[in-house]
Design a protein around this motif. Structure first.
Motif, PDB file in Angstrom:
ATOM      1  N   ARG A 179     -19.414  -3.512   4.411  1.00  0.00           N
ATOM      2  CA  ARG A 179     -19.210  -2.543   4.115  1.00  0.00           C
ATOM      3  C   ARG A 179     -18.677  -1.891   5.018  1.00  0.00           C
ATOM      4  O   ARG A 179     -18.281  -1.278   5.638  1.00  0.00           O
ATOM      5  N   CYS A 180     -17.085  -0.259   4.810  1.00  0.00           N
ATOM      6  CA  CYS A 180     -17.019   0.628   5.213  1.00  0.00           C
ATOM      7  C   CYS A 180     -15.835   1.391   4.333  1.00  0.00           C
ATOM      8  O   CYS A 180     -16.247   1.245   3.219  1.00  0.00           O
ATOM      9  N   PRO A 181     -16.027   2.624   4.940  1.00  0.00           N
ATOM     10  CA  PRO A 181     -14.928   3.610   4.711  1.00  0.00           C
ATOM     11  C   PRO A 181     -13.740   3.007   4.084  1.00  0.00           C
ATOM     12  O   PRO A 181     -13.269   2.408   4.675  1.00  0.00           O
ATOM     13  N   VAL A 182     -13.386   4.177   3.024  1.00  0.00           N
ATOM     14  CA  VAL A 182     -12.435   3.690   2.159  1.00  0.00           C
ATOM     15  C   VAL A 182     -11.671   5.106   1.846  1.00  0.00           C
ATOM     16  O   VAL A 182     -12.474   5.563   1.339  1.00  0.00           O
ATOM     17  N   SER A 183     -10.293   5.276   1.580  1.00  0.00           N
ATOM     18  CA  SER A 183      -9.399   6.227   1.371  1.00  0.00           C
ATOM     19  C   SER A 183      -7.701   5.994   0.279  1.00  0.00           C
ATOM     20  O   SER A 183      -8.068   4.929   0.986  1.00  0.00           O
ATOM     21  N   VAL A 184      -7.815   5.953  -0.091  1.00  0.00           N
ATOM     22  CA  VAL A 184      -6.842   5.699  -2.150  1.00  0.00           C
ATOM     23  C   VAL A 184      -4.764   6.453  -0.152  1.00  0.00           C
ATOM     24  O   VAL A 184      -5.496   7.531  -0.210  1.00  0.00           O
ATOM     25  N   ASP A 185      -4.463   5.396  -0.987  1.00  0.00           N
ATOM     26  CA  ASP A 185      -3.133   6.295  -0.773  1.00  0.00           C
ATOM     27  C   ASP A 185      -2.142   6.396  -1.195  1.00  0.00           C
ATOM     28  O   ASP A 185      -2.347   5.067  -2.171  1.00  0.00           O
ATOM     29  N   PRO A 186      -1.976   7.663  -1.629  1.00  0.00           N
ATOM     30  CA  PRO A 186      -1.256   8.069  -3.136  1.00  0.00           C
ATOM     31  C   PRO A 186       0.030   7.357  -3.243  1.00  0.00           C
ATOM     32  O   PRO A 186       0.417   7.032  -4.329  1.00  0.00           O
ATOM     33  N   ASP A 187       0.282   6.884  -2.527  1.00  0.00           N
ATOM     34  CA  ASP A 187       2.060   6.219  -2.494  1.00  0.00           C
ATOM     35  C   ASP A 187       1.737   4.652  -3.578  1.00  0.00           C
ATOM     36  O   ASP A 187       2.162   4.690  -4.540  1.00  0.00           O
ATOM     37  N   ASN A 188       0.643   4.000  -2.632  1.00  0.00           N
ATOM     38  CA  ASN A 188       0.386   2.807  -2.681  1.00  0.00           C
ATOM     39  C   ASN A 188       0.068   2.404  -4.567  1.00  0.00           C
ATOM     40  O   ASN A 188       0.014   2.562  -5.424  1.00  0.00           O
ATOM     41  N   LEU A 189      -1.045   3.583  -4.762  1.00  0.00           N
ATOM     42  CA  LEU A 189      -1.797   4.097  -5.921  1.00  0.00           C
ATOM     43  C   LEU A 189      -0.516   4.150  -6.999  1.00  0.00           C
ATOM     44  O   LEU A 189      -1.164   3.552  -8.083  1.00  0.00           O
ATOM     45  N   ALA A 190       0.242   5.023  -6.482  1.00  0.00           N
ATOM     46  CA  ALA A 190       1.575   5.188  -7.481  1.00  0.00           C
ATOM     47  C   ALA A 190       2.200   4.178  -8.305  1.00  0.00           C
ATOM     48  O   ALA A 190       2.170   3.857  -9.069  1.00  0.00           O
ATOM     49  N   ARG A 191       2.681   2.927  -7.096  1.00  0.00           N
ATOM     50  CA  ARG A 191       2.782   1.503  -7.282  1.00  0.00           C
ATOM     51  C   ARG A 191       2.358   0.741  -8.377  1.00  0.00           C
ATOM     52  O   ARG A 191       3.335   0.472  -9.162  1.00  0.00           O
TER      53      ARG A 191
ATOM     54  N   PRO B   3       7.190 -10.927 -15.348  1.00  0.00           N
ATOM     55  CA  PRO B   3       9.001 -11.698 -14.920  1.00  0.00           C
ATOM     56  C   PRO B   3       8.436 -12.922 -13.485  1.00  0.00           C
ATOM     57  O   PRO B   3       7.586 -12.736 -13.185  1.00  0.00           O
ATOM     58  N   ALA B   4       9.588 -13.284 -13.906  1.00  0.00           N
ATOM     59  CA  ALA B   4       9.495 -14.893 -12.494  1.00  0.00           C
ATOM     60  C   ALA B   4       8.513 -13.826 -11.287  1.00  0.00           C
ATOM     61  O   ALA B   4       7.997 -14.184 -10.419  1.00  0.00           O
ATOM     62  N   ASN B   5       9.085 -12.431 -10.372  1.00  0.00           N
ATOM     63  CA  ASN B   5       9.134 -11.534  -9.768  1.00  0.00           C
ATOM     64  C   ASN B   5       7.287 -11.275  -8.963  1.00  0.00           C
ATOM     65  O   ASN B   5       7.184 -10.346  -7.980  1.00  0.00           O
ATOM     66  N   ILE B   6       6.899 -10.901 -10.665  1.00  0.00           N
ATOM     67  CA  ILE B   6       5.705 -10.174 -10.540  1.00  0.00           C
ATOM     68  C   ILE B   6       4.916  -9.991  -9.042  1.00  0.00           C
ATOM     69  O   ILE B   6       4.064  -9.764  -9.407  1.00  0.00           O
ATOM     70  N   GLY B   7       4.744 -11.183  -9.238  1.00  0.00           N
ATOM     71  CA  GLY B   7       3.439 -12.540  -8.072  1.00  0.00           C
ATOM     72  C   GLY B   7       4.118 -11.894  -6.857  1.00  0.00           C
ATOM     73  O   GLY B   7       2.535 -11.400  -6.480  1.00  0.00           O
ATOM     74  N   ARG B   8       5.305 -11.535  -6.551  1.00  0.00           N
ATOM     75  CA  ARG B   8       5.835 -11.390  -5.797  1.00  0.00           C
ATOM     76  C   ARG B   8       4.988  -9.630  -5.041  1.00  0.00           C
ATOM     77  O   ARG B   8       5.031  -9.182  -4.533  1.00  0.00           O
ATOM     78  N   ARG B   9       5.956  -9.083  -6.221  1.00  0.00           N
ATOM     79  CA  ARG B   9       5.738  -7.329  -6.826  1.00  0.00           C
ATOM     80  C   ARG B   9       4.159  -7.076  -6.396  1.00  0.00           C
ATOM     81  O   ARG B   9       4.016  -5.980  -5.968  1.00  0.00           O
ATOM     82  N   TYR B  10       2.767  -7.378  -7.228  1.00  0.00           N
ATOM     83  CA  TYR B  10       1.829  -7.086  -6.860  1.00  0.00           C
ATOM     84  C   TYR B  10       1.311  -7.703  -5.667  1.00  0.00           C
ATOM     85  O   TYR B  10       0.452  -6.791  -5.375  1.00  0.00           O
TER      86      TYR B  10
ATOM     87  N   ARG C 209      -0.038   1.772 -10.783  1.00  0.00           N
ATOM     88  CA  ARG C 209      -0.306   2.538 -11.757  1.00  0.00           C
ATOM     89  C   ARG C 209       1.333   1.891 -12.951  1.00  0.00           C
ATOM     90  O   ARG C 209       1.064   2.059 -14.134  1.00  0.00           O
ATOM     91  N   SER C 210       2.451   2.612 -11.762  1.00  0.00           N
ATOM     92  CA  SER C 210       3.478   1.772 -12.327  1.00  0.00           C
ATOM     93  C   SER C 210       3.736   0.504 -13.270  1.00  0.00           C
ATOM     94  O   SER C 210       4.335  -0.198 -13.761  1.00  0.00           O
ATOM     95  N   LEU C 211       2.580  -0.924 -11.771  1.00  0.00           N
ATOM     96  CA  LEU C 211       3.456  -1.937 -12.436  1.00  0.00           C
ATOM     97  C   LEU C 211       2.476  -2.595 -12.942  1.00  0.00           C
ATOM     98  O   LEU C 211       3.009  -3.273 -13.890  1.00  0.00           O
TER      99      LEU C 211
END
Length: 283
Positions: A38-50, A180-187, A52-54
């Motif tokens: 276990r460890c502490p974590v926080s959310v990166d807002p930019d990563n979260l926005a990407r 799409p063909a590139n969804i694996g790389r995008r995710y 949500r979009s994906l």
């Protein structure tokens, strides 16, 4: 036996863990270590926005129900690549995933995330075990995930327990989308999950797939996003069973039963090939 917890000050660094996973070969045992991390974590807002979009989630001020898996990914990699873990990470098959949203997933943290491996049982294709992931805040448990993983080539004593099937409910198409063909790389760039079966046809063929396949957790996230109007803000579980992989590129469609305290859904591809089946339940 009680879990022996290793407390880390921060999430592990991934590059060394990827190398360790790539070099690991062979099965070294038939029992799971009683070890959790276990460890502490926080959310990166930019990563979260990407994310949500994906995955198609609305920005409603809450974390998407599937997002805690990303917060735990580095810790999961460390757990499954430890020298004492008996199974090689590459080659494990994600069969099922269940999440419980216990309280509303508000805010960006700080949280505590934990992972442990448990419940090793026989399977007709090898052995299966659960990785239990938990997300907590200062008030206690917020969210819990259970990923059932198959390791082929392991033979355990004992009966194989079949799954019980629920009576099928009427369902209708509620959404469809392109994978799409590139969804694996995008995710992978968002989730940090660079398993080669998702990245390209060339790397996927090394593991027996004719083309790259979509991440199962992307398919589930995309389905949960489409089911948002079927689900409460918290106090529910949603389970998915991964069936035939989604070969890229593909078009898929999501069928679901009516809005209710419990329901069912299916993700279907061309010629109604079954990619994923699942259900939700208010708890």
């Amino acid at each position: 036996m009680a879990t022996d917890w290793l407390d880390l000050h921060t999430s592990p660094s991934l590059p060394g863990l990827f190398l360790r996973a790539a070099l690991r070969r062979g099965i070294s045992g038939k029992s799971l270590p009683h070890r959790g991390m276990r460890c502490p974590v926080s959310v990166d807002p930019d990563n979260l926005a990407r994310y949500r979009s994906l995955c198609g989630f609305r920005d409603d001020g809450r974390l998407p129900a599937t997002y805690p898996h990303l917060l735990a990914f580095a810790l999961l990699m460390k757990l499954l690549t430890e020298p004492g873990f008996p199974f090689p990470l590459l080659g494990l098959v994600h069969l099922e995933n269940r999440i419980r949203v216990i309280r509303q997933l508000g805010g960006l943290g700080p949280f505590t995330v934990s992972v442990e491996a448990t419940s090793l049982t026989p399977h007709d294709k090898g052995a299966v075990f659960s990785v239990i992931t938990r997300l907590e805040d200062q008030l206690g448990l917020l969210w819990e995930g259970d990923s059932r993983l198959l390791c082929r080539g392991v033979r355990l004593d004992g009966p194989v327990v079949g799954r019980s099937e629920q009576p099928r409910l009427p369902r209708e198409e509620i959404d469809r989308w392109q994978a799409p063909a590139n969804i694996g790389r995008r995710y992978a760039r968002i989730a940090s999950d660079y398993n080669p079966i998702h990245l390209s046809a060339l790397s996927a063929r090394l593991f027996g797939f004719p083309r790259a396949i979509a991440h199962g957790l992307w398919s589930k996230a995309r389905a949960v996003a489409a089911l948002q109007d079927h689900l409460p803000a918290s106090g529910y579980s949603i389970e998915a069973r991964f069936q035939k992989p989604v070969l890229l590129p593909s078009q898929v469609r999501l069928l679901a039963s009516a809005v209710a305290a419990q329901g069912q859904f299916d993700l279907l591809g061309k010629d109604d090939i079954a990619h994923m089946a699942g259900h939700w339940q208010v708890i």
